[in-house]
Scaffold this active site. Structure first.
Site, short mmCIF file in Angstrom:
data_model
loop_
_atom_site.label_atom_id
_atom_site.label_comp_id
_atom_site.label_asym_id
_atom_site.label_seq_id
_atom_site.Cartn_x
_atom_site.Cartn_y
_atom_site.Cartn_z
N ARG A 109 42.91 18.31 53.74
CA ARG A 109 42.71 17.58 52.53
C ARG A 109 43.75 16.34 52.32
O ARG A 109 43.83 15.83 51.36
CB ARG A 109 42.77 18.57 51.32
CG ARG A 109 43.70 19.10 50.85
CD ARG A 109 43.81 20.27 49.74
NE ARG A 109 45.10 20.89 49.53
CZ ARG A 109 45.47 21.16 48.30
NH1 ARG A 109 44.71 20.87 47.36
NH2 ARG A 109 46.67 21.73 47.97
N HIS A 158 36.25 22.49 46.89
CA HIS A 158 37.17 22.86 45.64
C HIS A 158 36.53 21.58 44.43
O HIS A 158 37.22 20.65 44.12
CB HIS A 158 38.45 22.44 46.18
CG HIS A 158 39.61 22.96 44.93
ND1 HIS A 158 39.55 22.66 43.81
CD2 HIS A 158 40.61 23.44 45.00
CE1 HIS A 158 40.44 23.30 42.97
NE2 HIS A 158 41.01 23.61 43.79
N ASP A 165 41.40 30.98 36.36
CA ASP A 165 41.44 30.87 37.85
C ASP A 165 41.06 32.19 38.32
O ASP A 165 41.63 33.13 38.44
CB ASP A 165 42.90 30.76 38.09
CG ASP A 165 42.94 30.44 39.48
OD1 ASP A 165 42.21 30.47 40.30
OD2 ASP A 165 44.26 30.23 40.08
N GLU A 173 33.63 26.29 42.61
CA GLU A 173 33.87 25.87 44.15
C GLU A 173 33.06 26.83 44.72
O GLU A 173 33.03 28.06 44.67
CB GLU A 173 35.45 26.06 44.37
CG GLU A 173 36.33 25.28 43.38
CD GLU A 173 37.78 25.86 43.43
OE1 GLU A 173 38.40 26.13 44.47
OE2 GLU A 173 38.47 25.65 42.42
#
Length: 286
Positions: free
Chosen positions: A86, A156, A202, A261
């Site tokens: 990324r 993501h 999360d 994701e």
């Protein structure tokens, strides 16, 4: 169909796609879709106004690629979280117009002495992006070495929402998840009904179905997510304190996105034999 190649923010090479169905912006750096806007509709993806556009930095928003590991370095060698794809330049391998009026752009990276020094496996990685009535993404890993290797990975994706307080994620009711926000250790819990977000979230969801949805009450739309090649999915929103501590997010940006994701994460580890390939696929529609 029109495809234009431009120098985007920070001088990074971008590909702008426009056809009868939608418009999209793709960053060749990081192999990352930054915008997908169906005709007559709002952008499906969120990108921070404070995102970094510089080599060596990840772009905050769109569809960052986590590869060949998701999360912390699995071997504890101090390598960067979420791998090394990324924040490096990819190459444009192919563009084509399809019979249904959609447009496909394929970006890719092959192993090099630099990557082998970080991760000692030969590979060919492609991001197949098809812009049409939906946004179709396939992250394709080919093992070009002579021994099997294992990966974890993720798309993501930052989805734009009108107001996180009026947003729910559906399709995960009854599934178990690892709660990374609660104590950092990922205690296993079970999801009851739709996911509402009113604090830091999360979570790694396990044994996920192929279809999920984001119900966005403020924008009066539902974003549908269909995936294959994965047994896990991550739902993430940093909430106020963490967002305020991130230099590449505005303090209130957490109210404008949710990450859902498509992942091979936690115990969803993929082994790819020598000469074989693996496809992680996601499709987003409104």
């Amino acid at each position: 169909m029109t495809i234009t190649r431009v120098a985007g923010n920070g001088g990074l090479p971008m590909i702008n796609v426009s056809n009868d169905h939608a418009d999209a912006v793709i960053s060749v750096y990081a192999g990352q879709v930054l915008s997908f806007t169906p005709k007559g509709a709002a952008d499906v993806l969120f990108v921070s106004d404070k995102a970094y556009y510089a080599e060596g930095k990840a772009i905050k928003g769109g569809v960052p690629i986590c590869w060949p590991w998701f999360g912390a370095d699995p071997e504890g060698k101090g390598r960067p979280a979420h791998g090394f794809m990324r924040n490096r330049m990819w190459s444009e391998w192919e563009t084509r117009e399809n019979a249904d009026g959609s447009t496909t752009v394929i970006l890719g990276v092959e192993s090099s002495p630099e990557t082998l020094a970080i991760w000692p496996h030969a590979f060919r990685l492609a991001m197949e992006i098809t812009v049409g009535k939906t946004l179709q993404l396939a992250l394709v890993t080919r093992n070009t070495g002579d021994a099997a290797f294992t990966i974890t990975q993720a798309m993501h994706t930052y989805f734009a929402v009108g107001d996180i307080a009026q947003t729910t994620v559906t399709g995960l009711g009854g599934t178990q998840y690892l709660d990374k926000a609660a104590d950092g250790n990922g205690a296993t819990k079970q999801q009851d009904g739709a996911i509402s977000i009113n604090s830091e979230v999360d979570r790694v969801y396990l044994g996920v179905p192929a279809e999920l949805a984001i119900v966005d009450g403020a924008l009066n739309r539902t974003i549908r997510i269909t995936s294959s090649g994965n047994k896990t999915a991550v739902v993430w929103n940093p909430w106020a304190k963490i967002a305020a501590g991130m230099a590449d997010l505005q303090d209130d940006d957490y109210t404008r996105f949710v990450c859902v994701e498509t992942t091979n994460a936690a115990d969803d580890v993929v082994s790819i034999p020598a000469g074989a390939e693996f496809r992680l696929v996601a499709e987003y529609g409104v």
